[in-house]
Design a protein around this motif. Structure first.
Motif, mmCIF file in Angstrom:
data_model
loop_
_atom_site.group_PDB
_atom_site.id
_atom_site.type_symbol
_atom_site.label_atom_id
_atom_site.label_comp_id
_atom_site.label_asym_id
_atom_site.label_seq_id
_atom_site.Cartn_x
_atom_site.Cartn_y
_atom_site.Cartn_z
ATOM 1 N N LEU A 155 0.832 -1.199 0.000
ATOM 2 C CA LEU A 155 0.000 0.000 0.000
ATOM 3 C C LEU A 155 0.872 1.258 0.000
ATOM 4 O O LEU A 155 1.846 1.345 0.757
ATOM 5 C CB LEU A 155 -0.899 -0.035 1.239
ATOM 6 N N ASP A 156 0.514 2.225 -0.822
ATOM 7 C CA ASP A 156 1.319 3.432 -0.998
ATOM 8 C C ASP A 156 0.979 4.458 0.084
ATOM 9 O O ASP A 156 -0.110 5.036 0.076
ATOM 10 C CB ASP A 156 1.038 4.019 -2.381
ATOM 11 N N PRO A 157 1.890 4.730 1.027
ATOM 12 C CA PRO A 157 1.575 5.683 2.104
ATOM 13 C C PRO A 157 1.622 7.138 1.665
ATOM 14 O O PRO A 157 1.215 8.022 2.429
ATOM 15 C CB PRO A 157 2.661 5.390 3.140
ATOM 16 N N ALA A 158 2.119 7.385 0.445
ATOM 17 C CA ALA A 158 2.157 8.770 -0.038
ATOM 18 C C ALA A 158 0.770 9.293 -0.381
ATOM 19 O O ALA A 158 0.584 10.501 -0.545
ATOM 20 C CB ALA A 158 3.071 8.871 -1.258
ATOM 21 N N ILE A 159 -0.218 8.395 -0.508
ATOM 22 C CA ILE A 159 -1.590 8.806 -0.785
ATOM 23 C C ILE A 159 -2.210 9.318 0.507
ATOM 24 O O ILE A 159 -2.414 8.570 1.463
ATOM 25 C CB ILE A 159 -2.426 7.626 -1.324
ATOM 26 N N GLY A 160 -2.516 10.598 0.541
ATOM 27 C CA GLY A 160 -3.156 11.180 1.722
ATOM 28 C C GLY A 160 -4.636 11.388 1.537
ATOM 29 O O GLY A 160 -5.418 11.281 2.482
ATOM 30 N N ASP A 161 -5.059 11.670 0.301
ATOM 31 C CA ASP A 161 -6.467 11.896 -0.028
ATOM 32 C C ASP A 161 -6.937 10.716 -0.870
ATOM 33 O O ASP A 161 -6.522 10.563 -2.019
ATOM 34 C CB ASP A 161 -6.610 13.208 -0.791
ATOM 35 N N GLU A 162 -7.786 9.864 -0.309
ATOM 36 C CA GLU A 162 -8.217 8.654 -1.018
ATOM 37 C C GLU A 162 -8.993 8.958 -2.293
ATOM 38 O O GLU A 162 -9.118 8.100 -3.169
ATOM 39 C CB GLU A 162 -9.065 7.775 -0.096
ATOM 40 N N SER A 163 -9.486 10.166 -2.441
ATOM 41 C CA SER A 163 -10.233 10.522 -3.648
ATOM 42 C C SER A 163 -9.360 11.148 -4.727
ATOM 43 O O SER A 163 -9.818 11.362 -5.851
ATOM 44 C CB SER A 163 -11.366 11.496 -3.300
ATOM 45 N N ASP A 164 -8.083 11.446 -4.400
ATOM 46 C CA ASP A 164 -7.217 12.148 -5.355
ATOM 47 C C ASP A 164 -5.791 11.602 -5.264
ATOM 48 O O ASP A 164 -4.965 12.103 -4.492
ATOM 49 C CB ASP A 164 -7.224 13.649 -5.070
ATOM 50 N N PRO A 165 -5.472 10.559 -6.060
ATOM 51 C CA PRO A 165 -4.138 9.959 -5.981
ATOM 52 C C PRO A 165 -3.022 10.848 -6.508
ATOM 53 O O PRO A 165 -1.852 10.512 -6.339
ATOM 54 C CB PRO A 165 -4.286 8.696 -6.833
#
Length: 358
Positions: A155-165
């Protein structure tokens, strides 16, 4: 209604392919995965040619894991094992390939000493009330410990906003050259903590949404960037002779590719299949509760299941009948070098004979 095909629901059948040995075999090796289509698995014909009946077994979720429930996969395996027993086999062995490794451990654990009374969402089935015939041996081939475990590692931890990769945290971005590869021990530690934190944020949102929906409610949702394990790009981590890259290519594009791991799911499926805190499918935990012989095989060039995965499965075996075999140069799917396939088959047949299962 967790499977799309109305035809499959009406049929009420699981589909498998059986390759029979030339001389009648009283041993069956059933090869399974939670969702991959194993009707044409590369080991089926070679095992039959070596004198062992081989079954490519599918669960009800064949080729679509978007609403998959691991506990239902256990029921599906139980139906197939019961069929094989009724068909006259003296010995039935389960072979979990890739994501099947954790599943076959879960099956045997619940067949020998069932503990699971519901899915993580609180839904049926109750495996303590199911009829699950135990098998006589387990094989984990090019396998990892479980889908929830490996998906958290990816899983990519750099994704902070699940709606905007596209919004990425540069401090946790393994694809940013400023961070590596090679990756420092400090970065890897922060990265792993970030992966676990993201998994738990998704879990908390899933739980909250289920509470809002009420009994029986469910929704589909998307998980972005799911193929981002630092081991893909830094070969010094969990060192082996694998190639750099992921099974779907290299870089962020592979992690975002719709064809890669676990993007489409549902609330209830995510808890059962992908949540490292909630899923019941923890391969080492279940293996530690089994009594049958276990064979673990891993390829040193595997880009999916790493040496530490094989070690975790092998070290969990609670008795002296565990066998660990390294396959030098073998990839996750050894069809790219077919010379590995007869070696794998020979290891399986030899192990069956050593364990008195043939």
């Amino acid at each position: 209604m967790e499977i799309y095909s109305g035809v499959a629901r009406l049929a009420g059948k699981l589909w498998a392919s059986r390759h029979r040995a030339a001389s009648p075999s009283k041993t069956a090796v059933a090869i399974v995965h939670p969702s991959s289509n194993f009707l044409g698995h590369y080991l089926l014909a070679p095992l039959a040619e070596a004198g062992v009946d081989a079954i490519g077994l599918n669960t009800r979720y064949i080729a679509n894991d978007s609403a998959l429930i691991m506990e239902n996969c256990v029921l599906d395996i139980g139906a197939a094992i019961a069929y094989l027993r009724d068909d006259g086999y003296d010995h039935v062995v389960l072979l979990g390939n890739s994501g099947g490794g954790g599943l076959v451990a879960m099956y045997q654990s619940q067949a020998e000493s069932p503990t699971i009374t519901a899915t993580p969402a609180g839904d049926p089935p109750d495996l303590t009330a199911a009829m699950l015939p135990p098998v006589d041996g387990l094989i984990a081939s090019m396998a990892h410990p479980g889908r929830a475990i490996v998906s958290t590692e990816w899983l990519d931890p750099a994704i902070g906003d699940e709606s905007d990769p596209s919004q990425r945290d540069p401090a946790l971005d393994m694809f940013d050259p400023a961070n590596g590869p090679p990756y420092s021990a400090e970065f890897v530690a922060r990265y792993r903590a970030g992966q676990l934190a993201r998994s738990r944020r998704i879990r908390d949102w899933v739980r909250s949404t289920l509470d809002t929906l009420g009994p029986g409610g469910d929704l589909p949702f998307t998980v972005h960037s799911t193929v981002a394990d630092p081991r893909f790009l830094d070969l010094s981590l969990d060192a082996s002779d694998r190639r750099t890259g992921t099974p779907w290519g290299s870089g962020l594009a592979a992690s975002l590719s719709p064809a890669s791991l676990g993007h489409a799911t549902s609330l209830r499926s995510w808890l059962s299949q992908w949540s490292v805190d909630e899923s019941n499918c923890d391969g080492p935990w279940h293996l530690a509760r089994t009594s049958v012989p276990v064979l673990v095989m891993y390829g040193t060039a595997d880009q999916v299941s790493f040496p530490s995965h094989a070690a975790a499965l092998f070290e969990a075996v609670p008795h002296g009948r565990g066998t660990l075999i390294e396959l030098p140069g073998a990839e996750h799917y050894p069809t790219s070098d077919p010379a590995h396939i007869p070696l794998i088959v020979n290891h399986i047949v030899t192990w069956l004979e050593e364990q008195g299962l043939r």
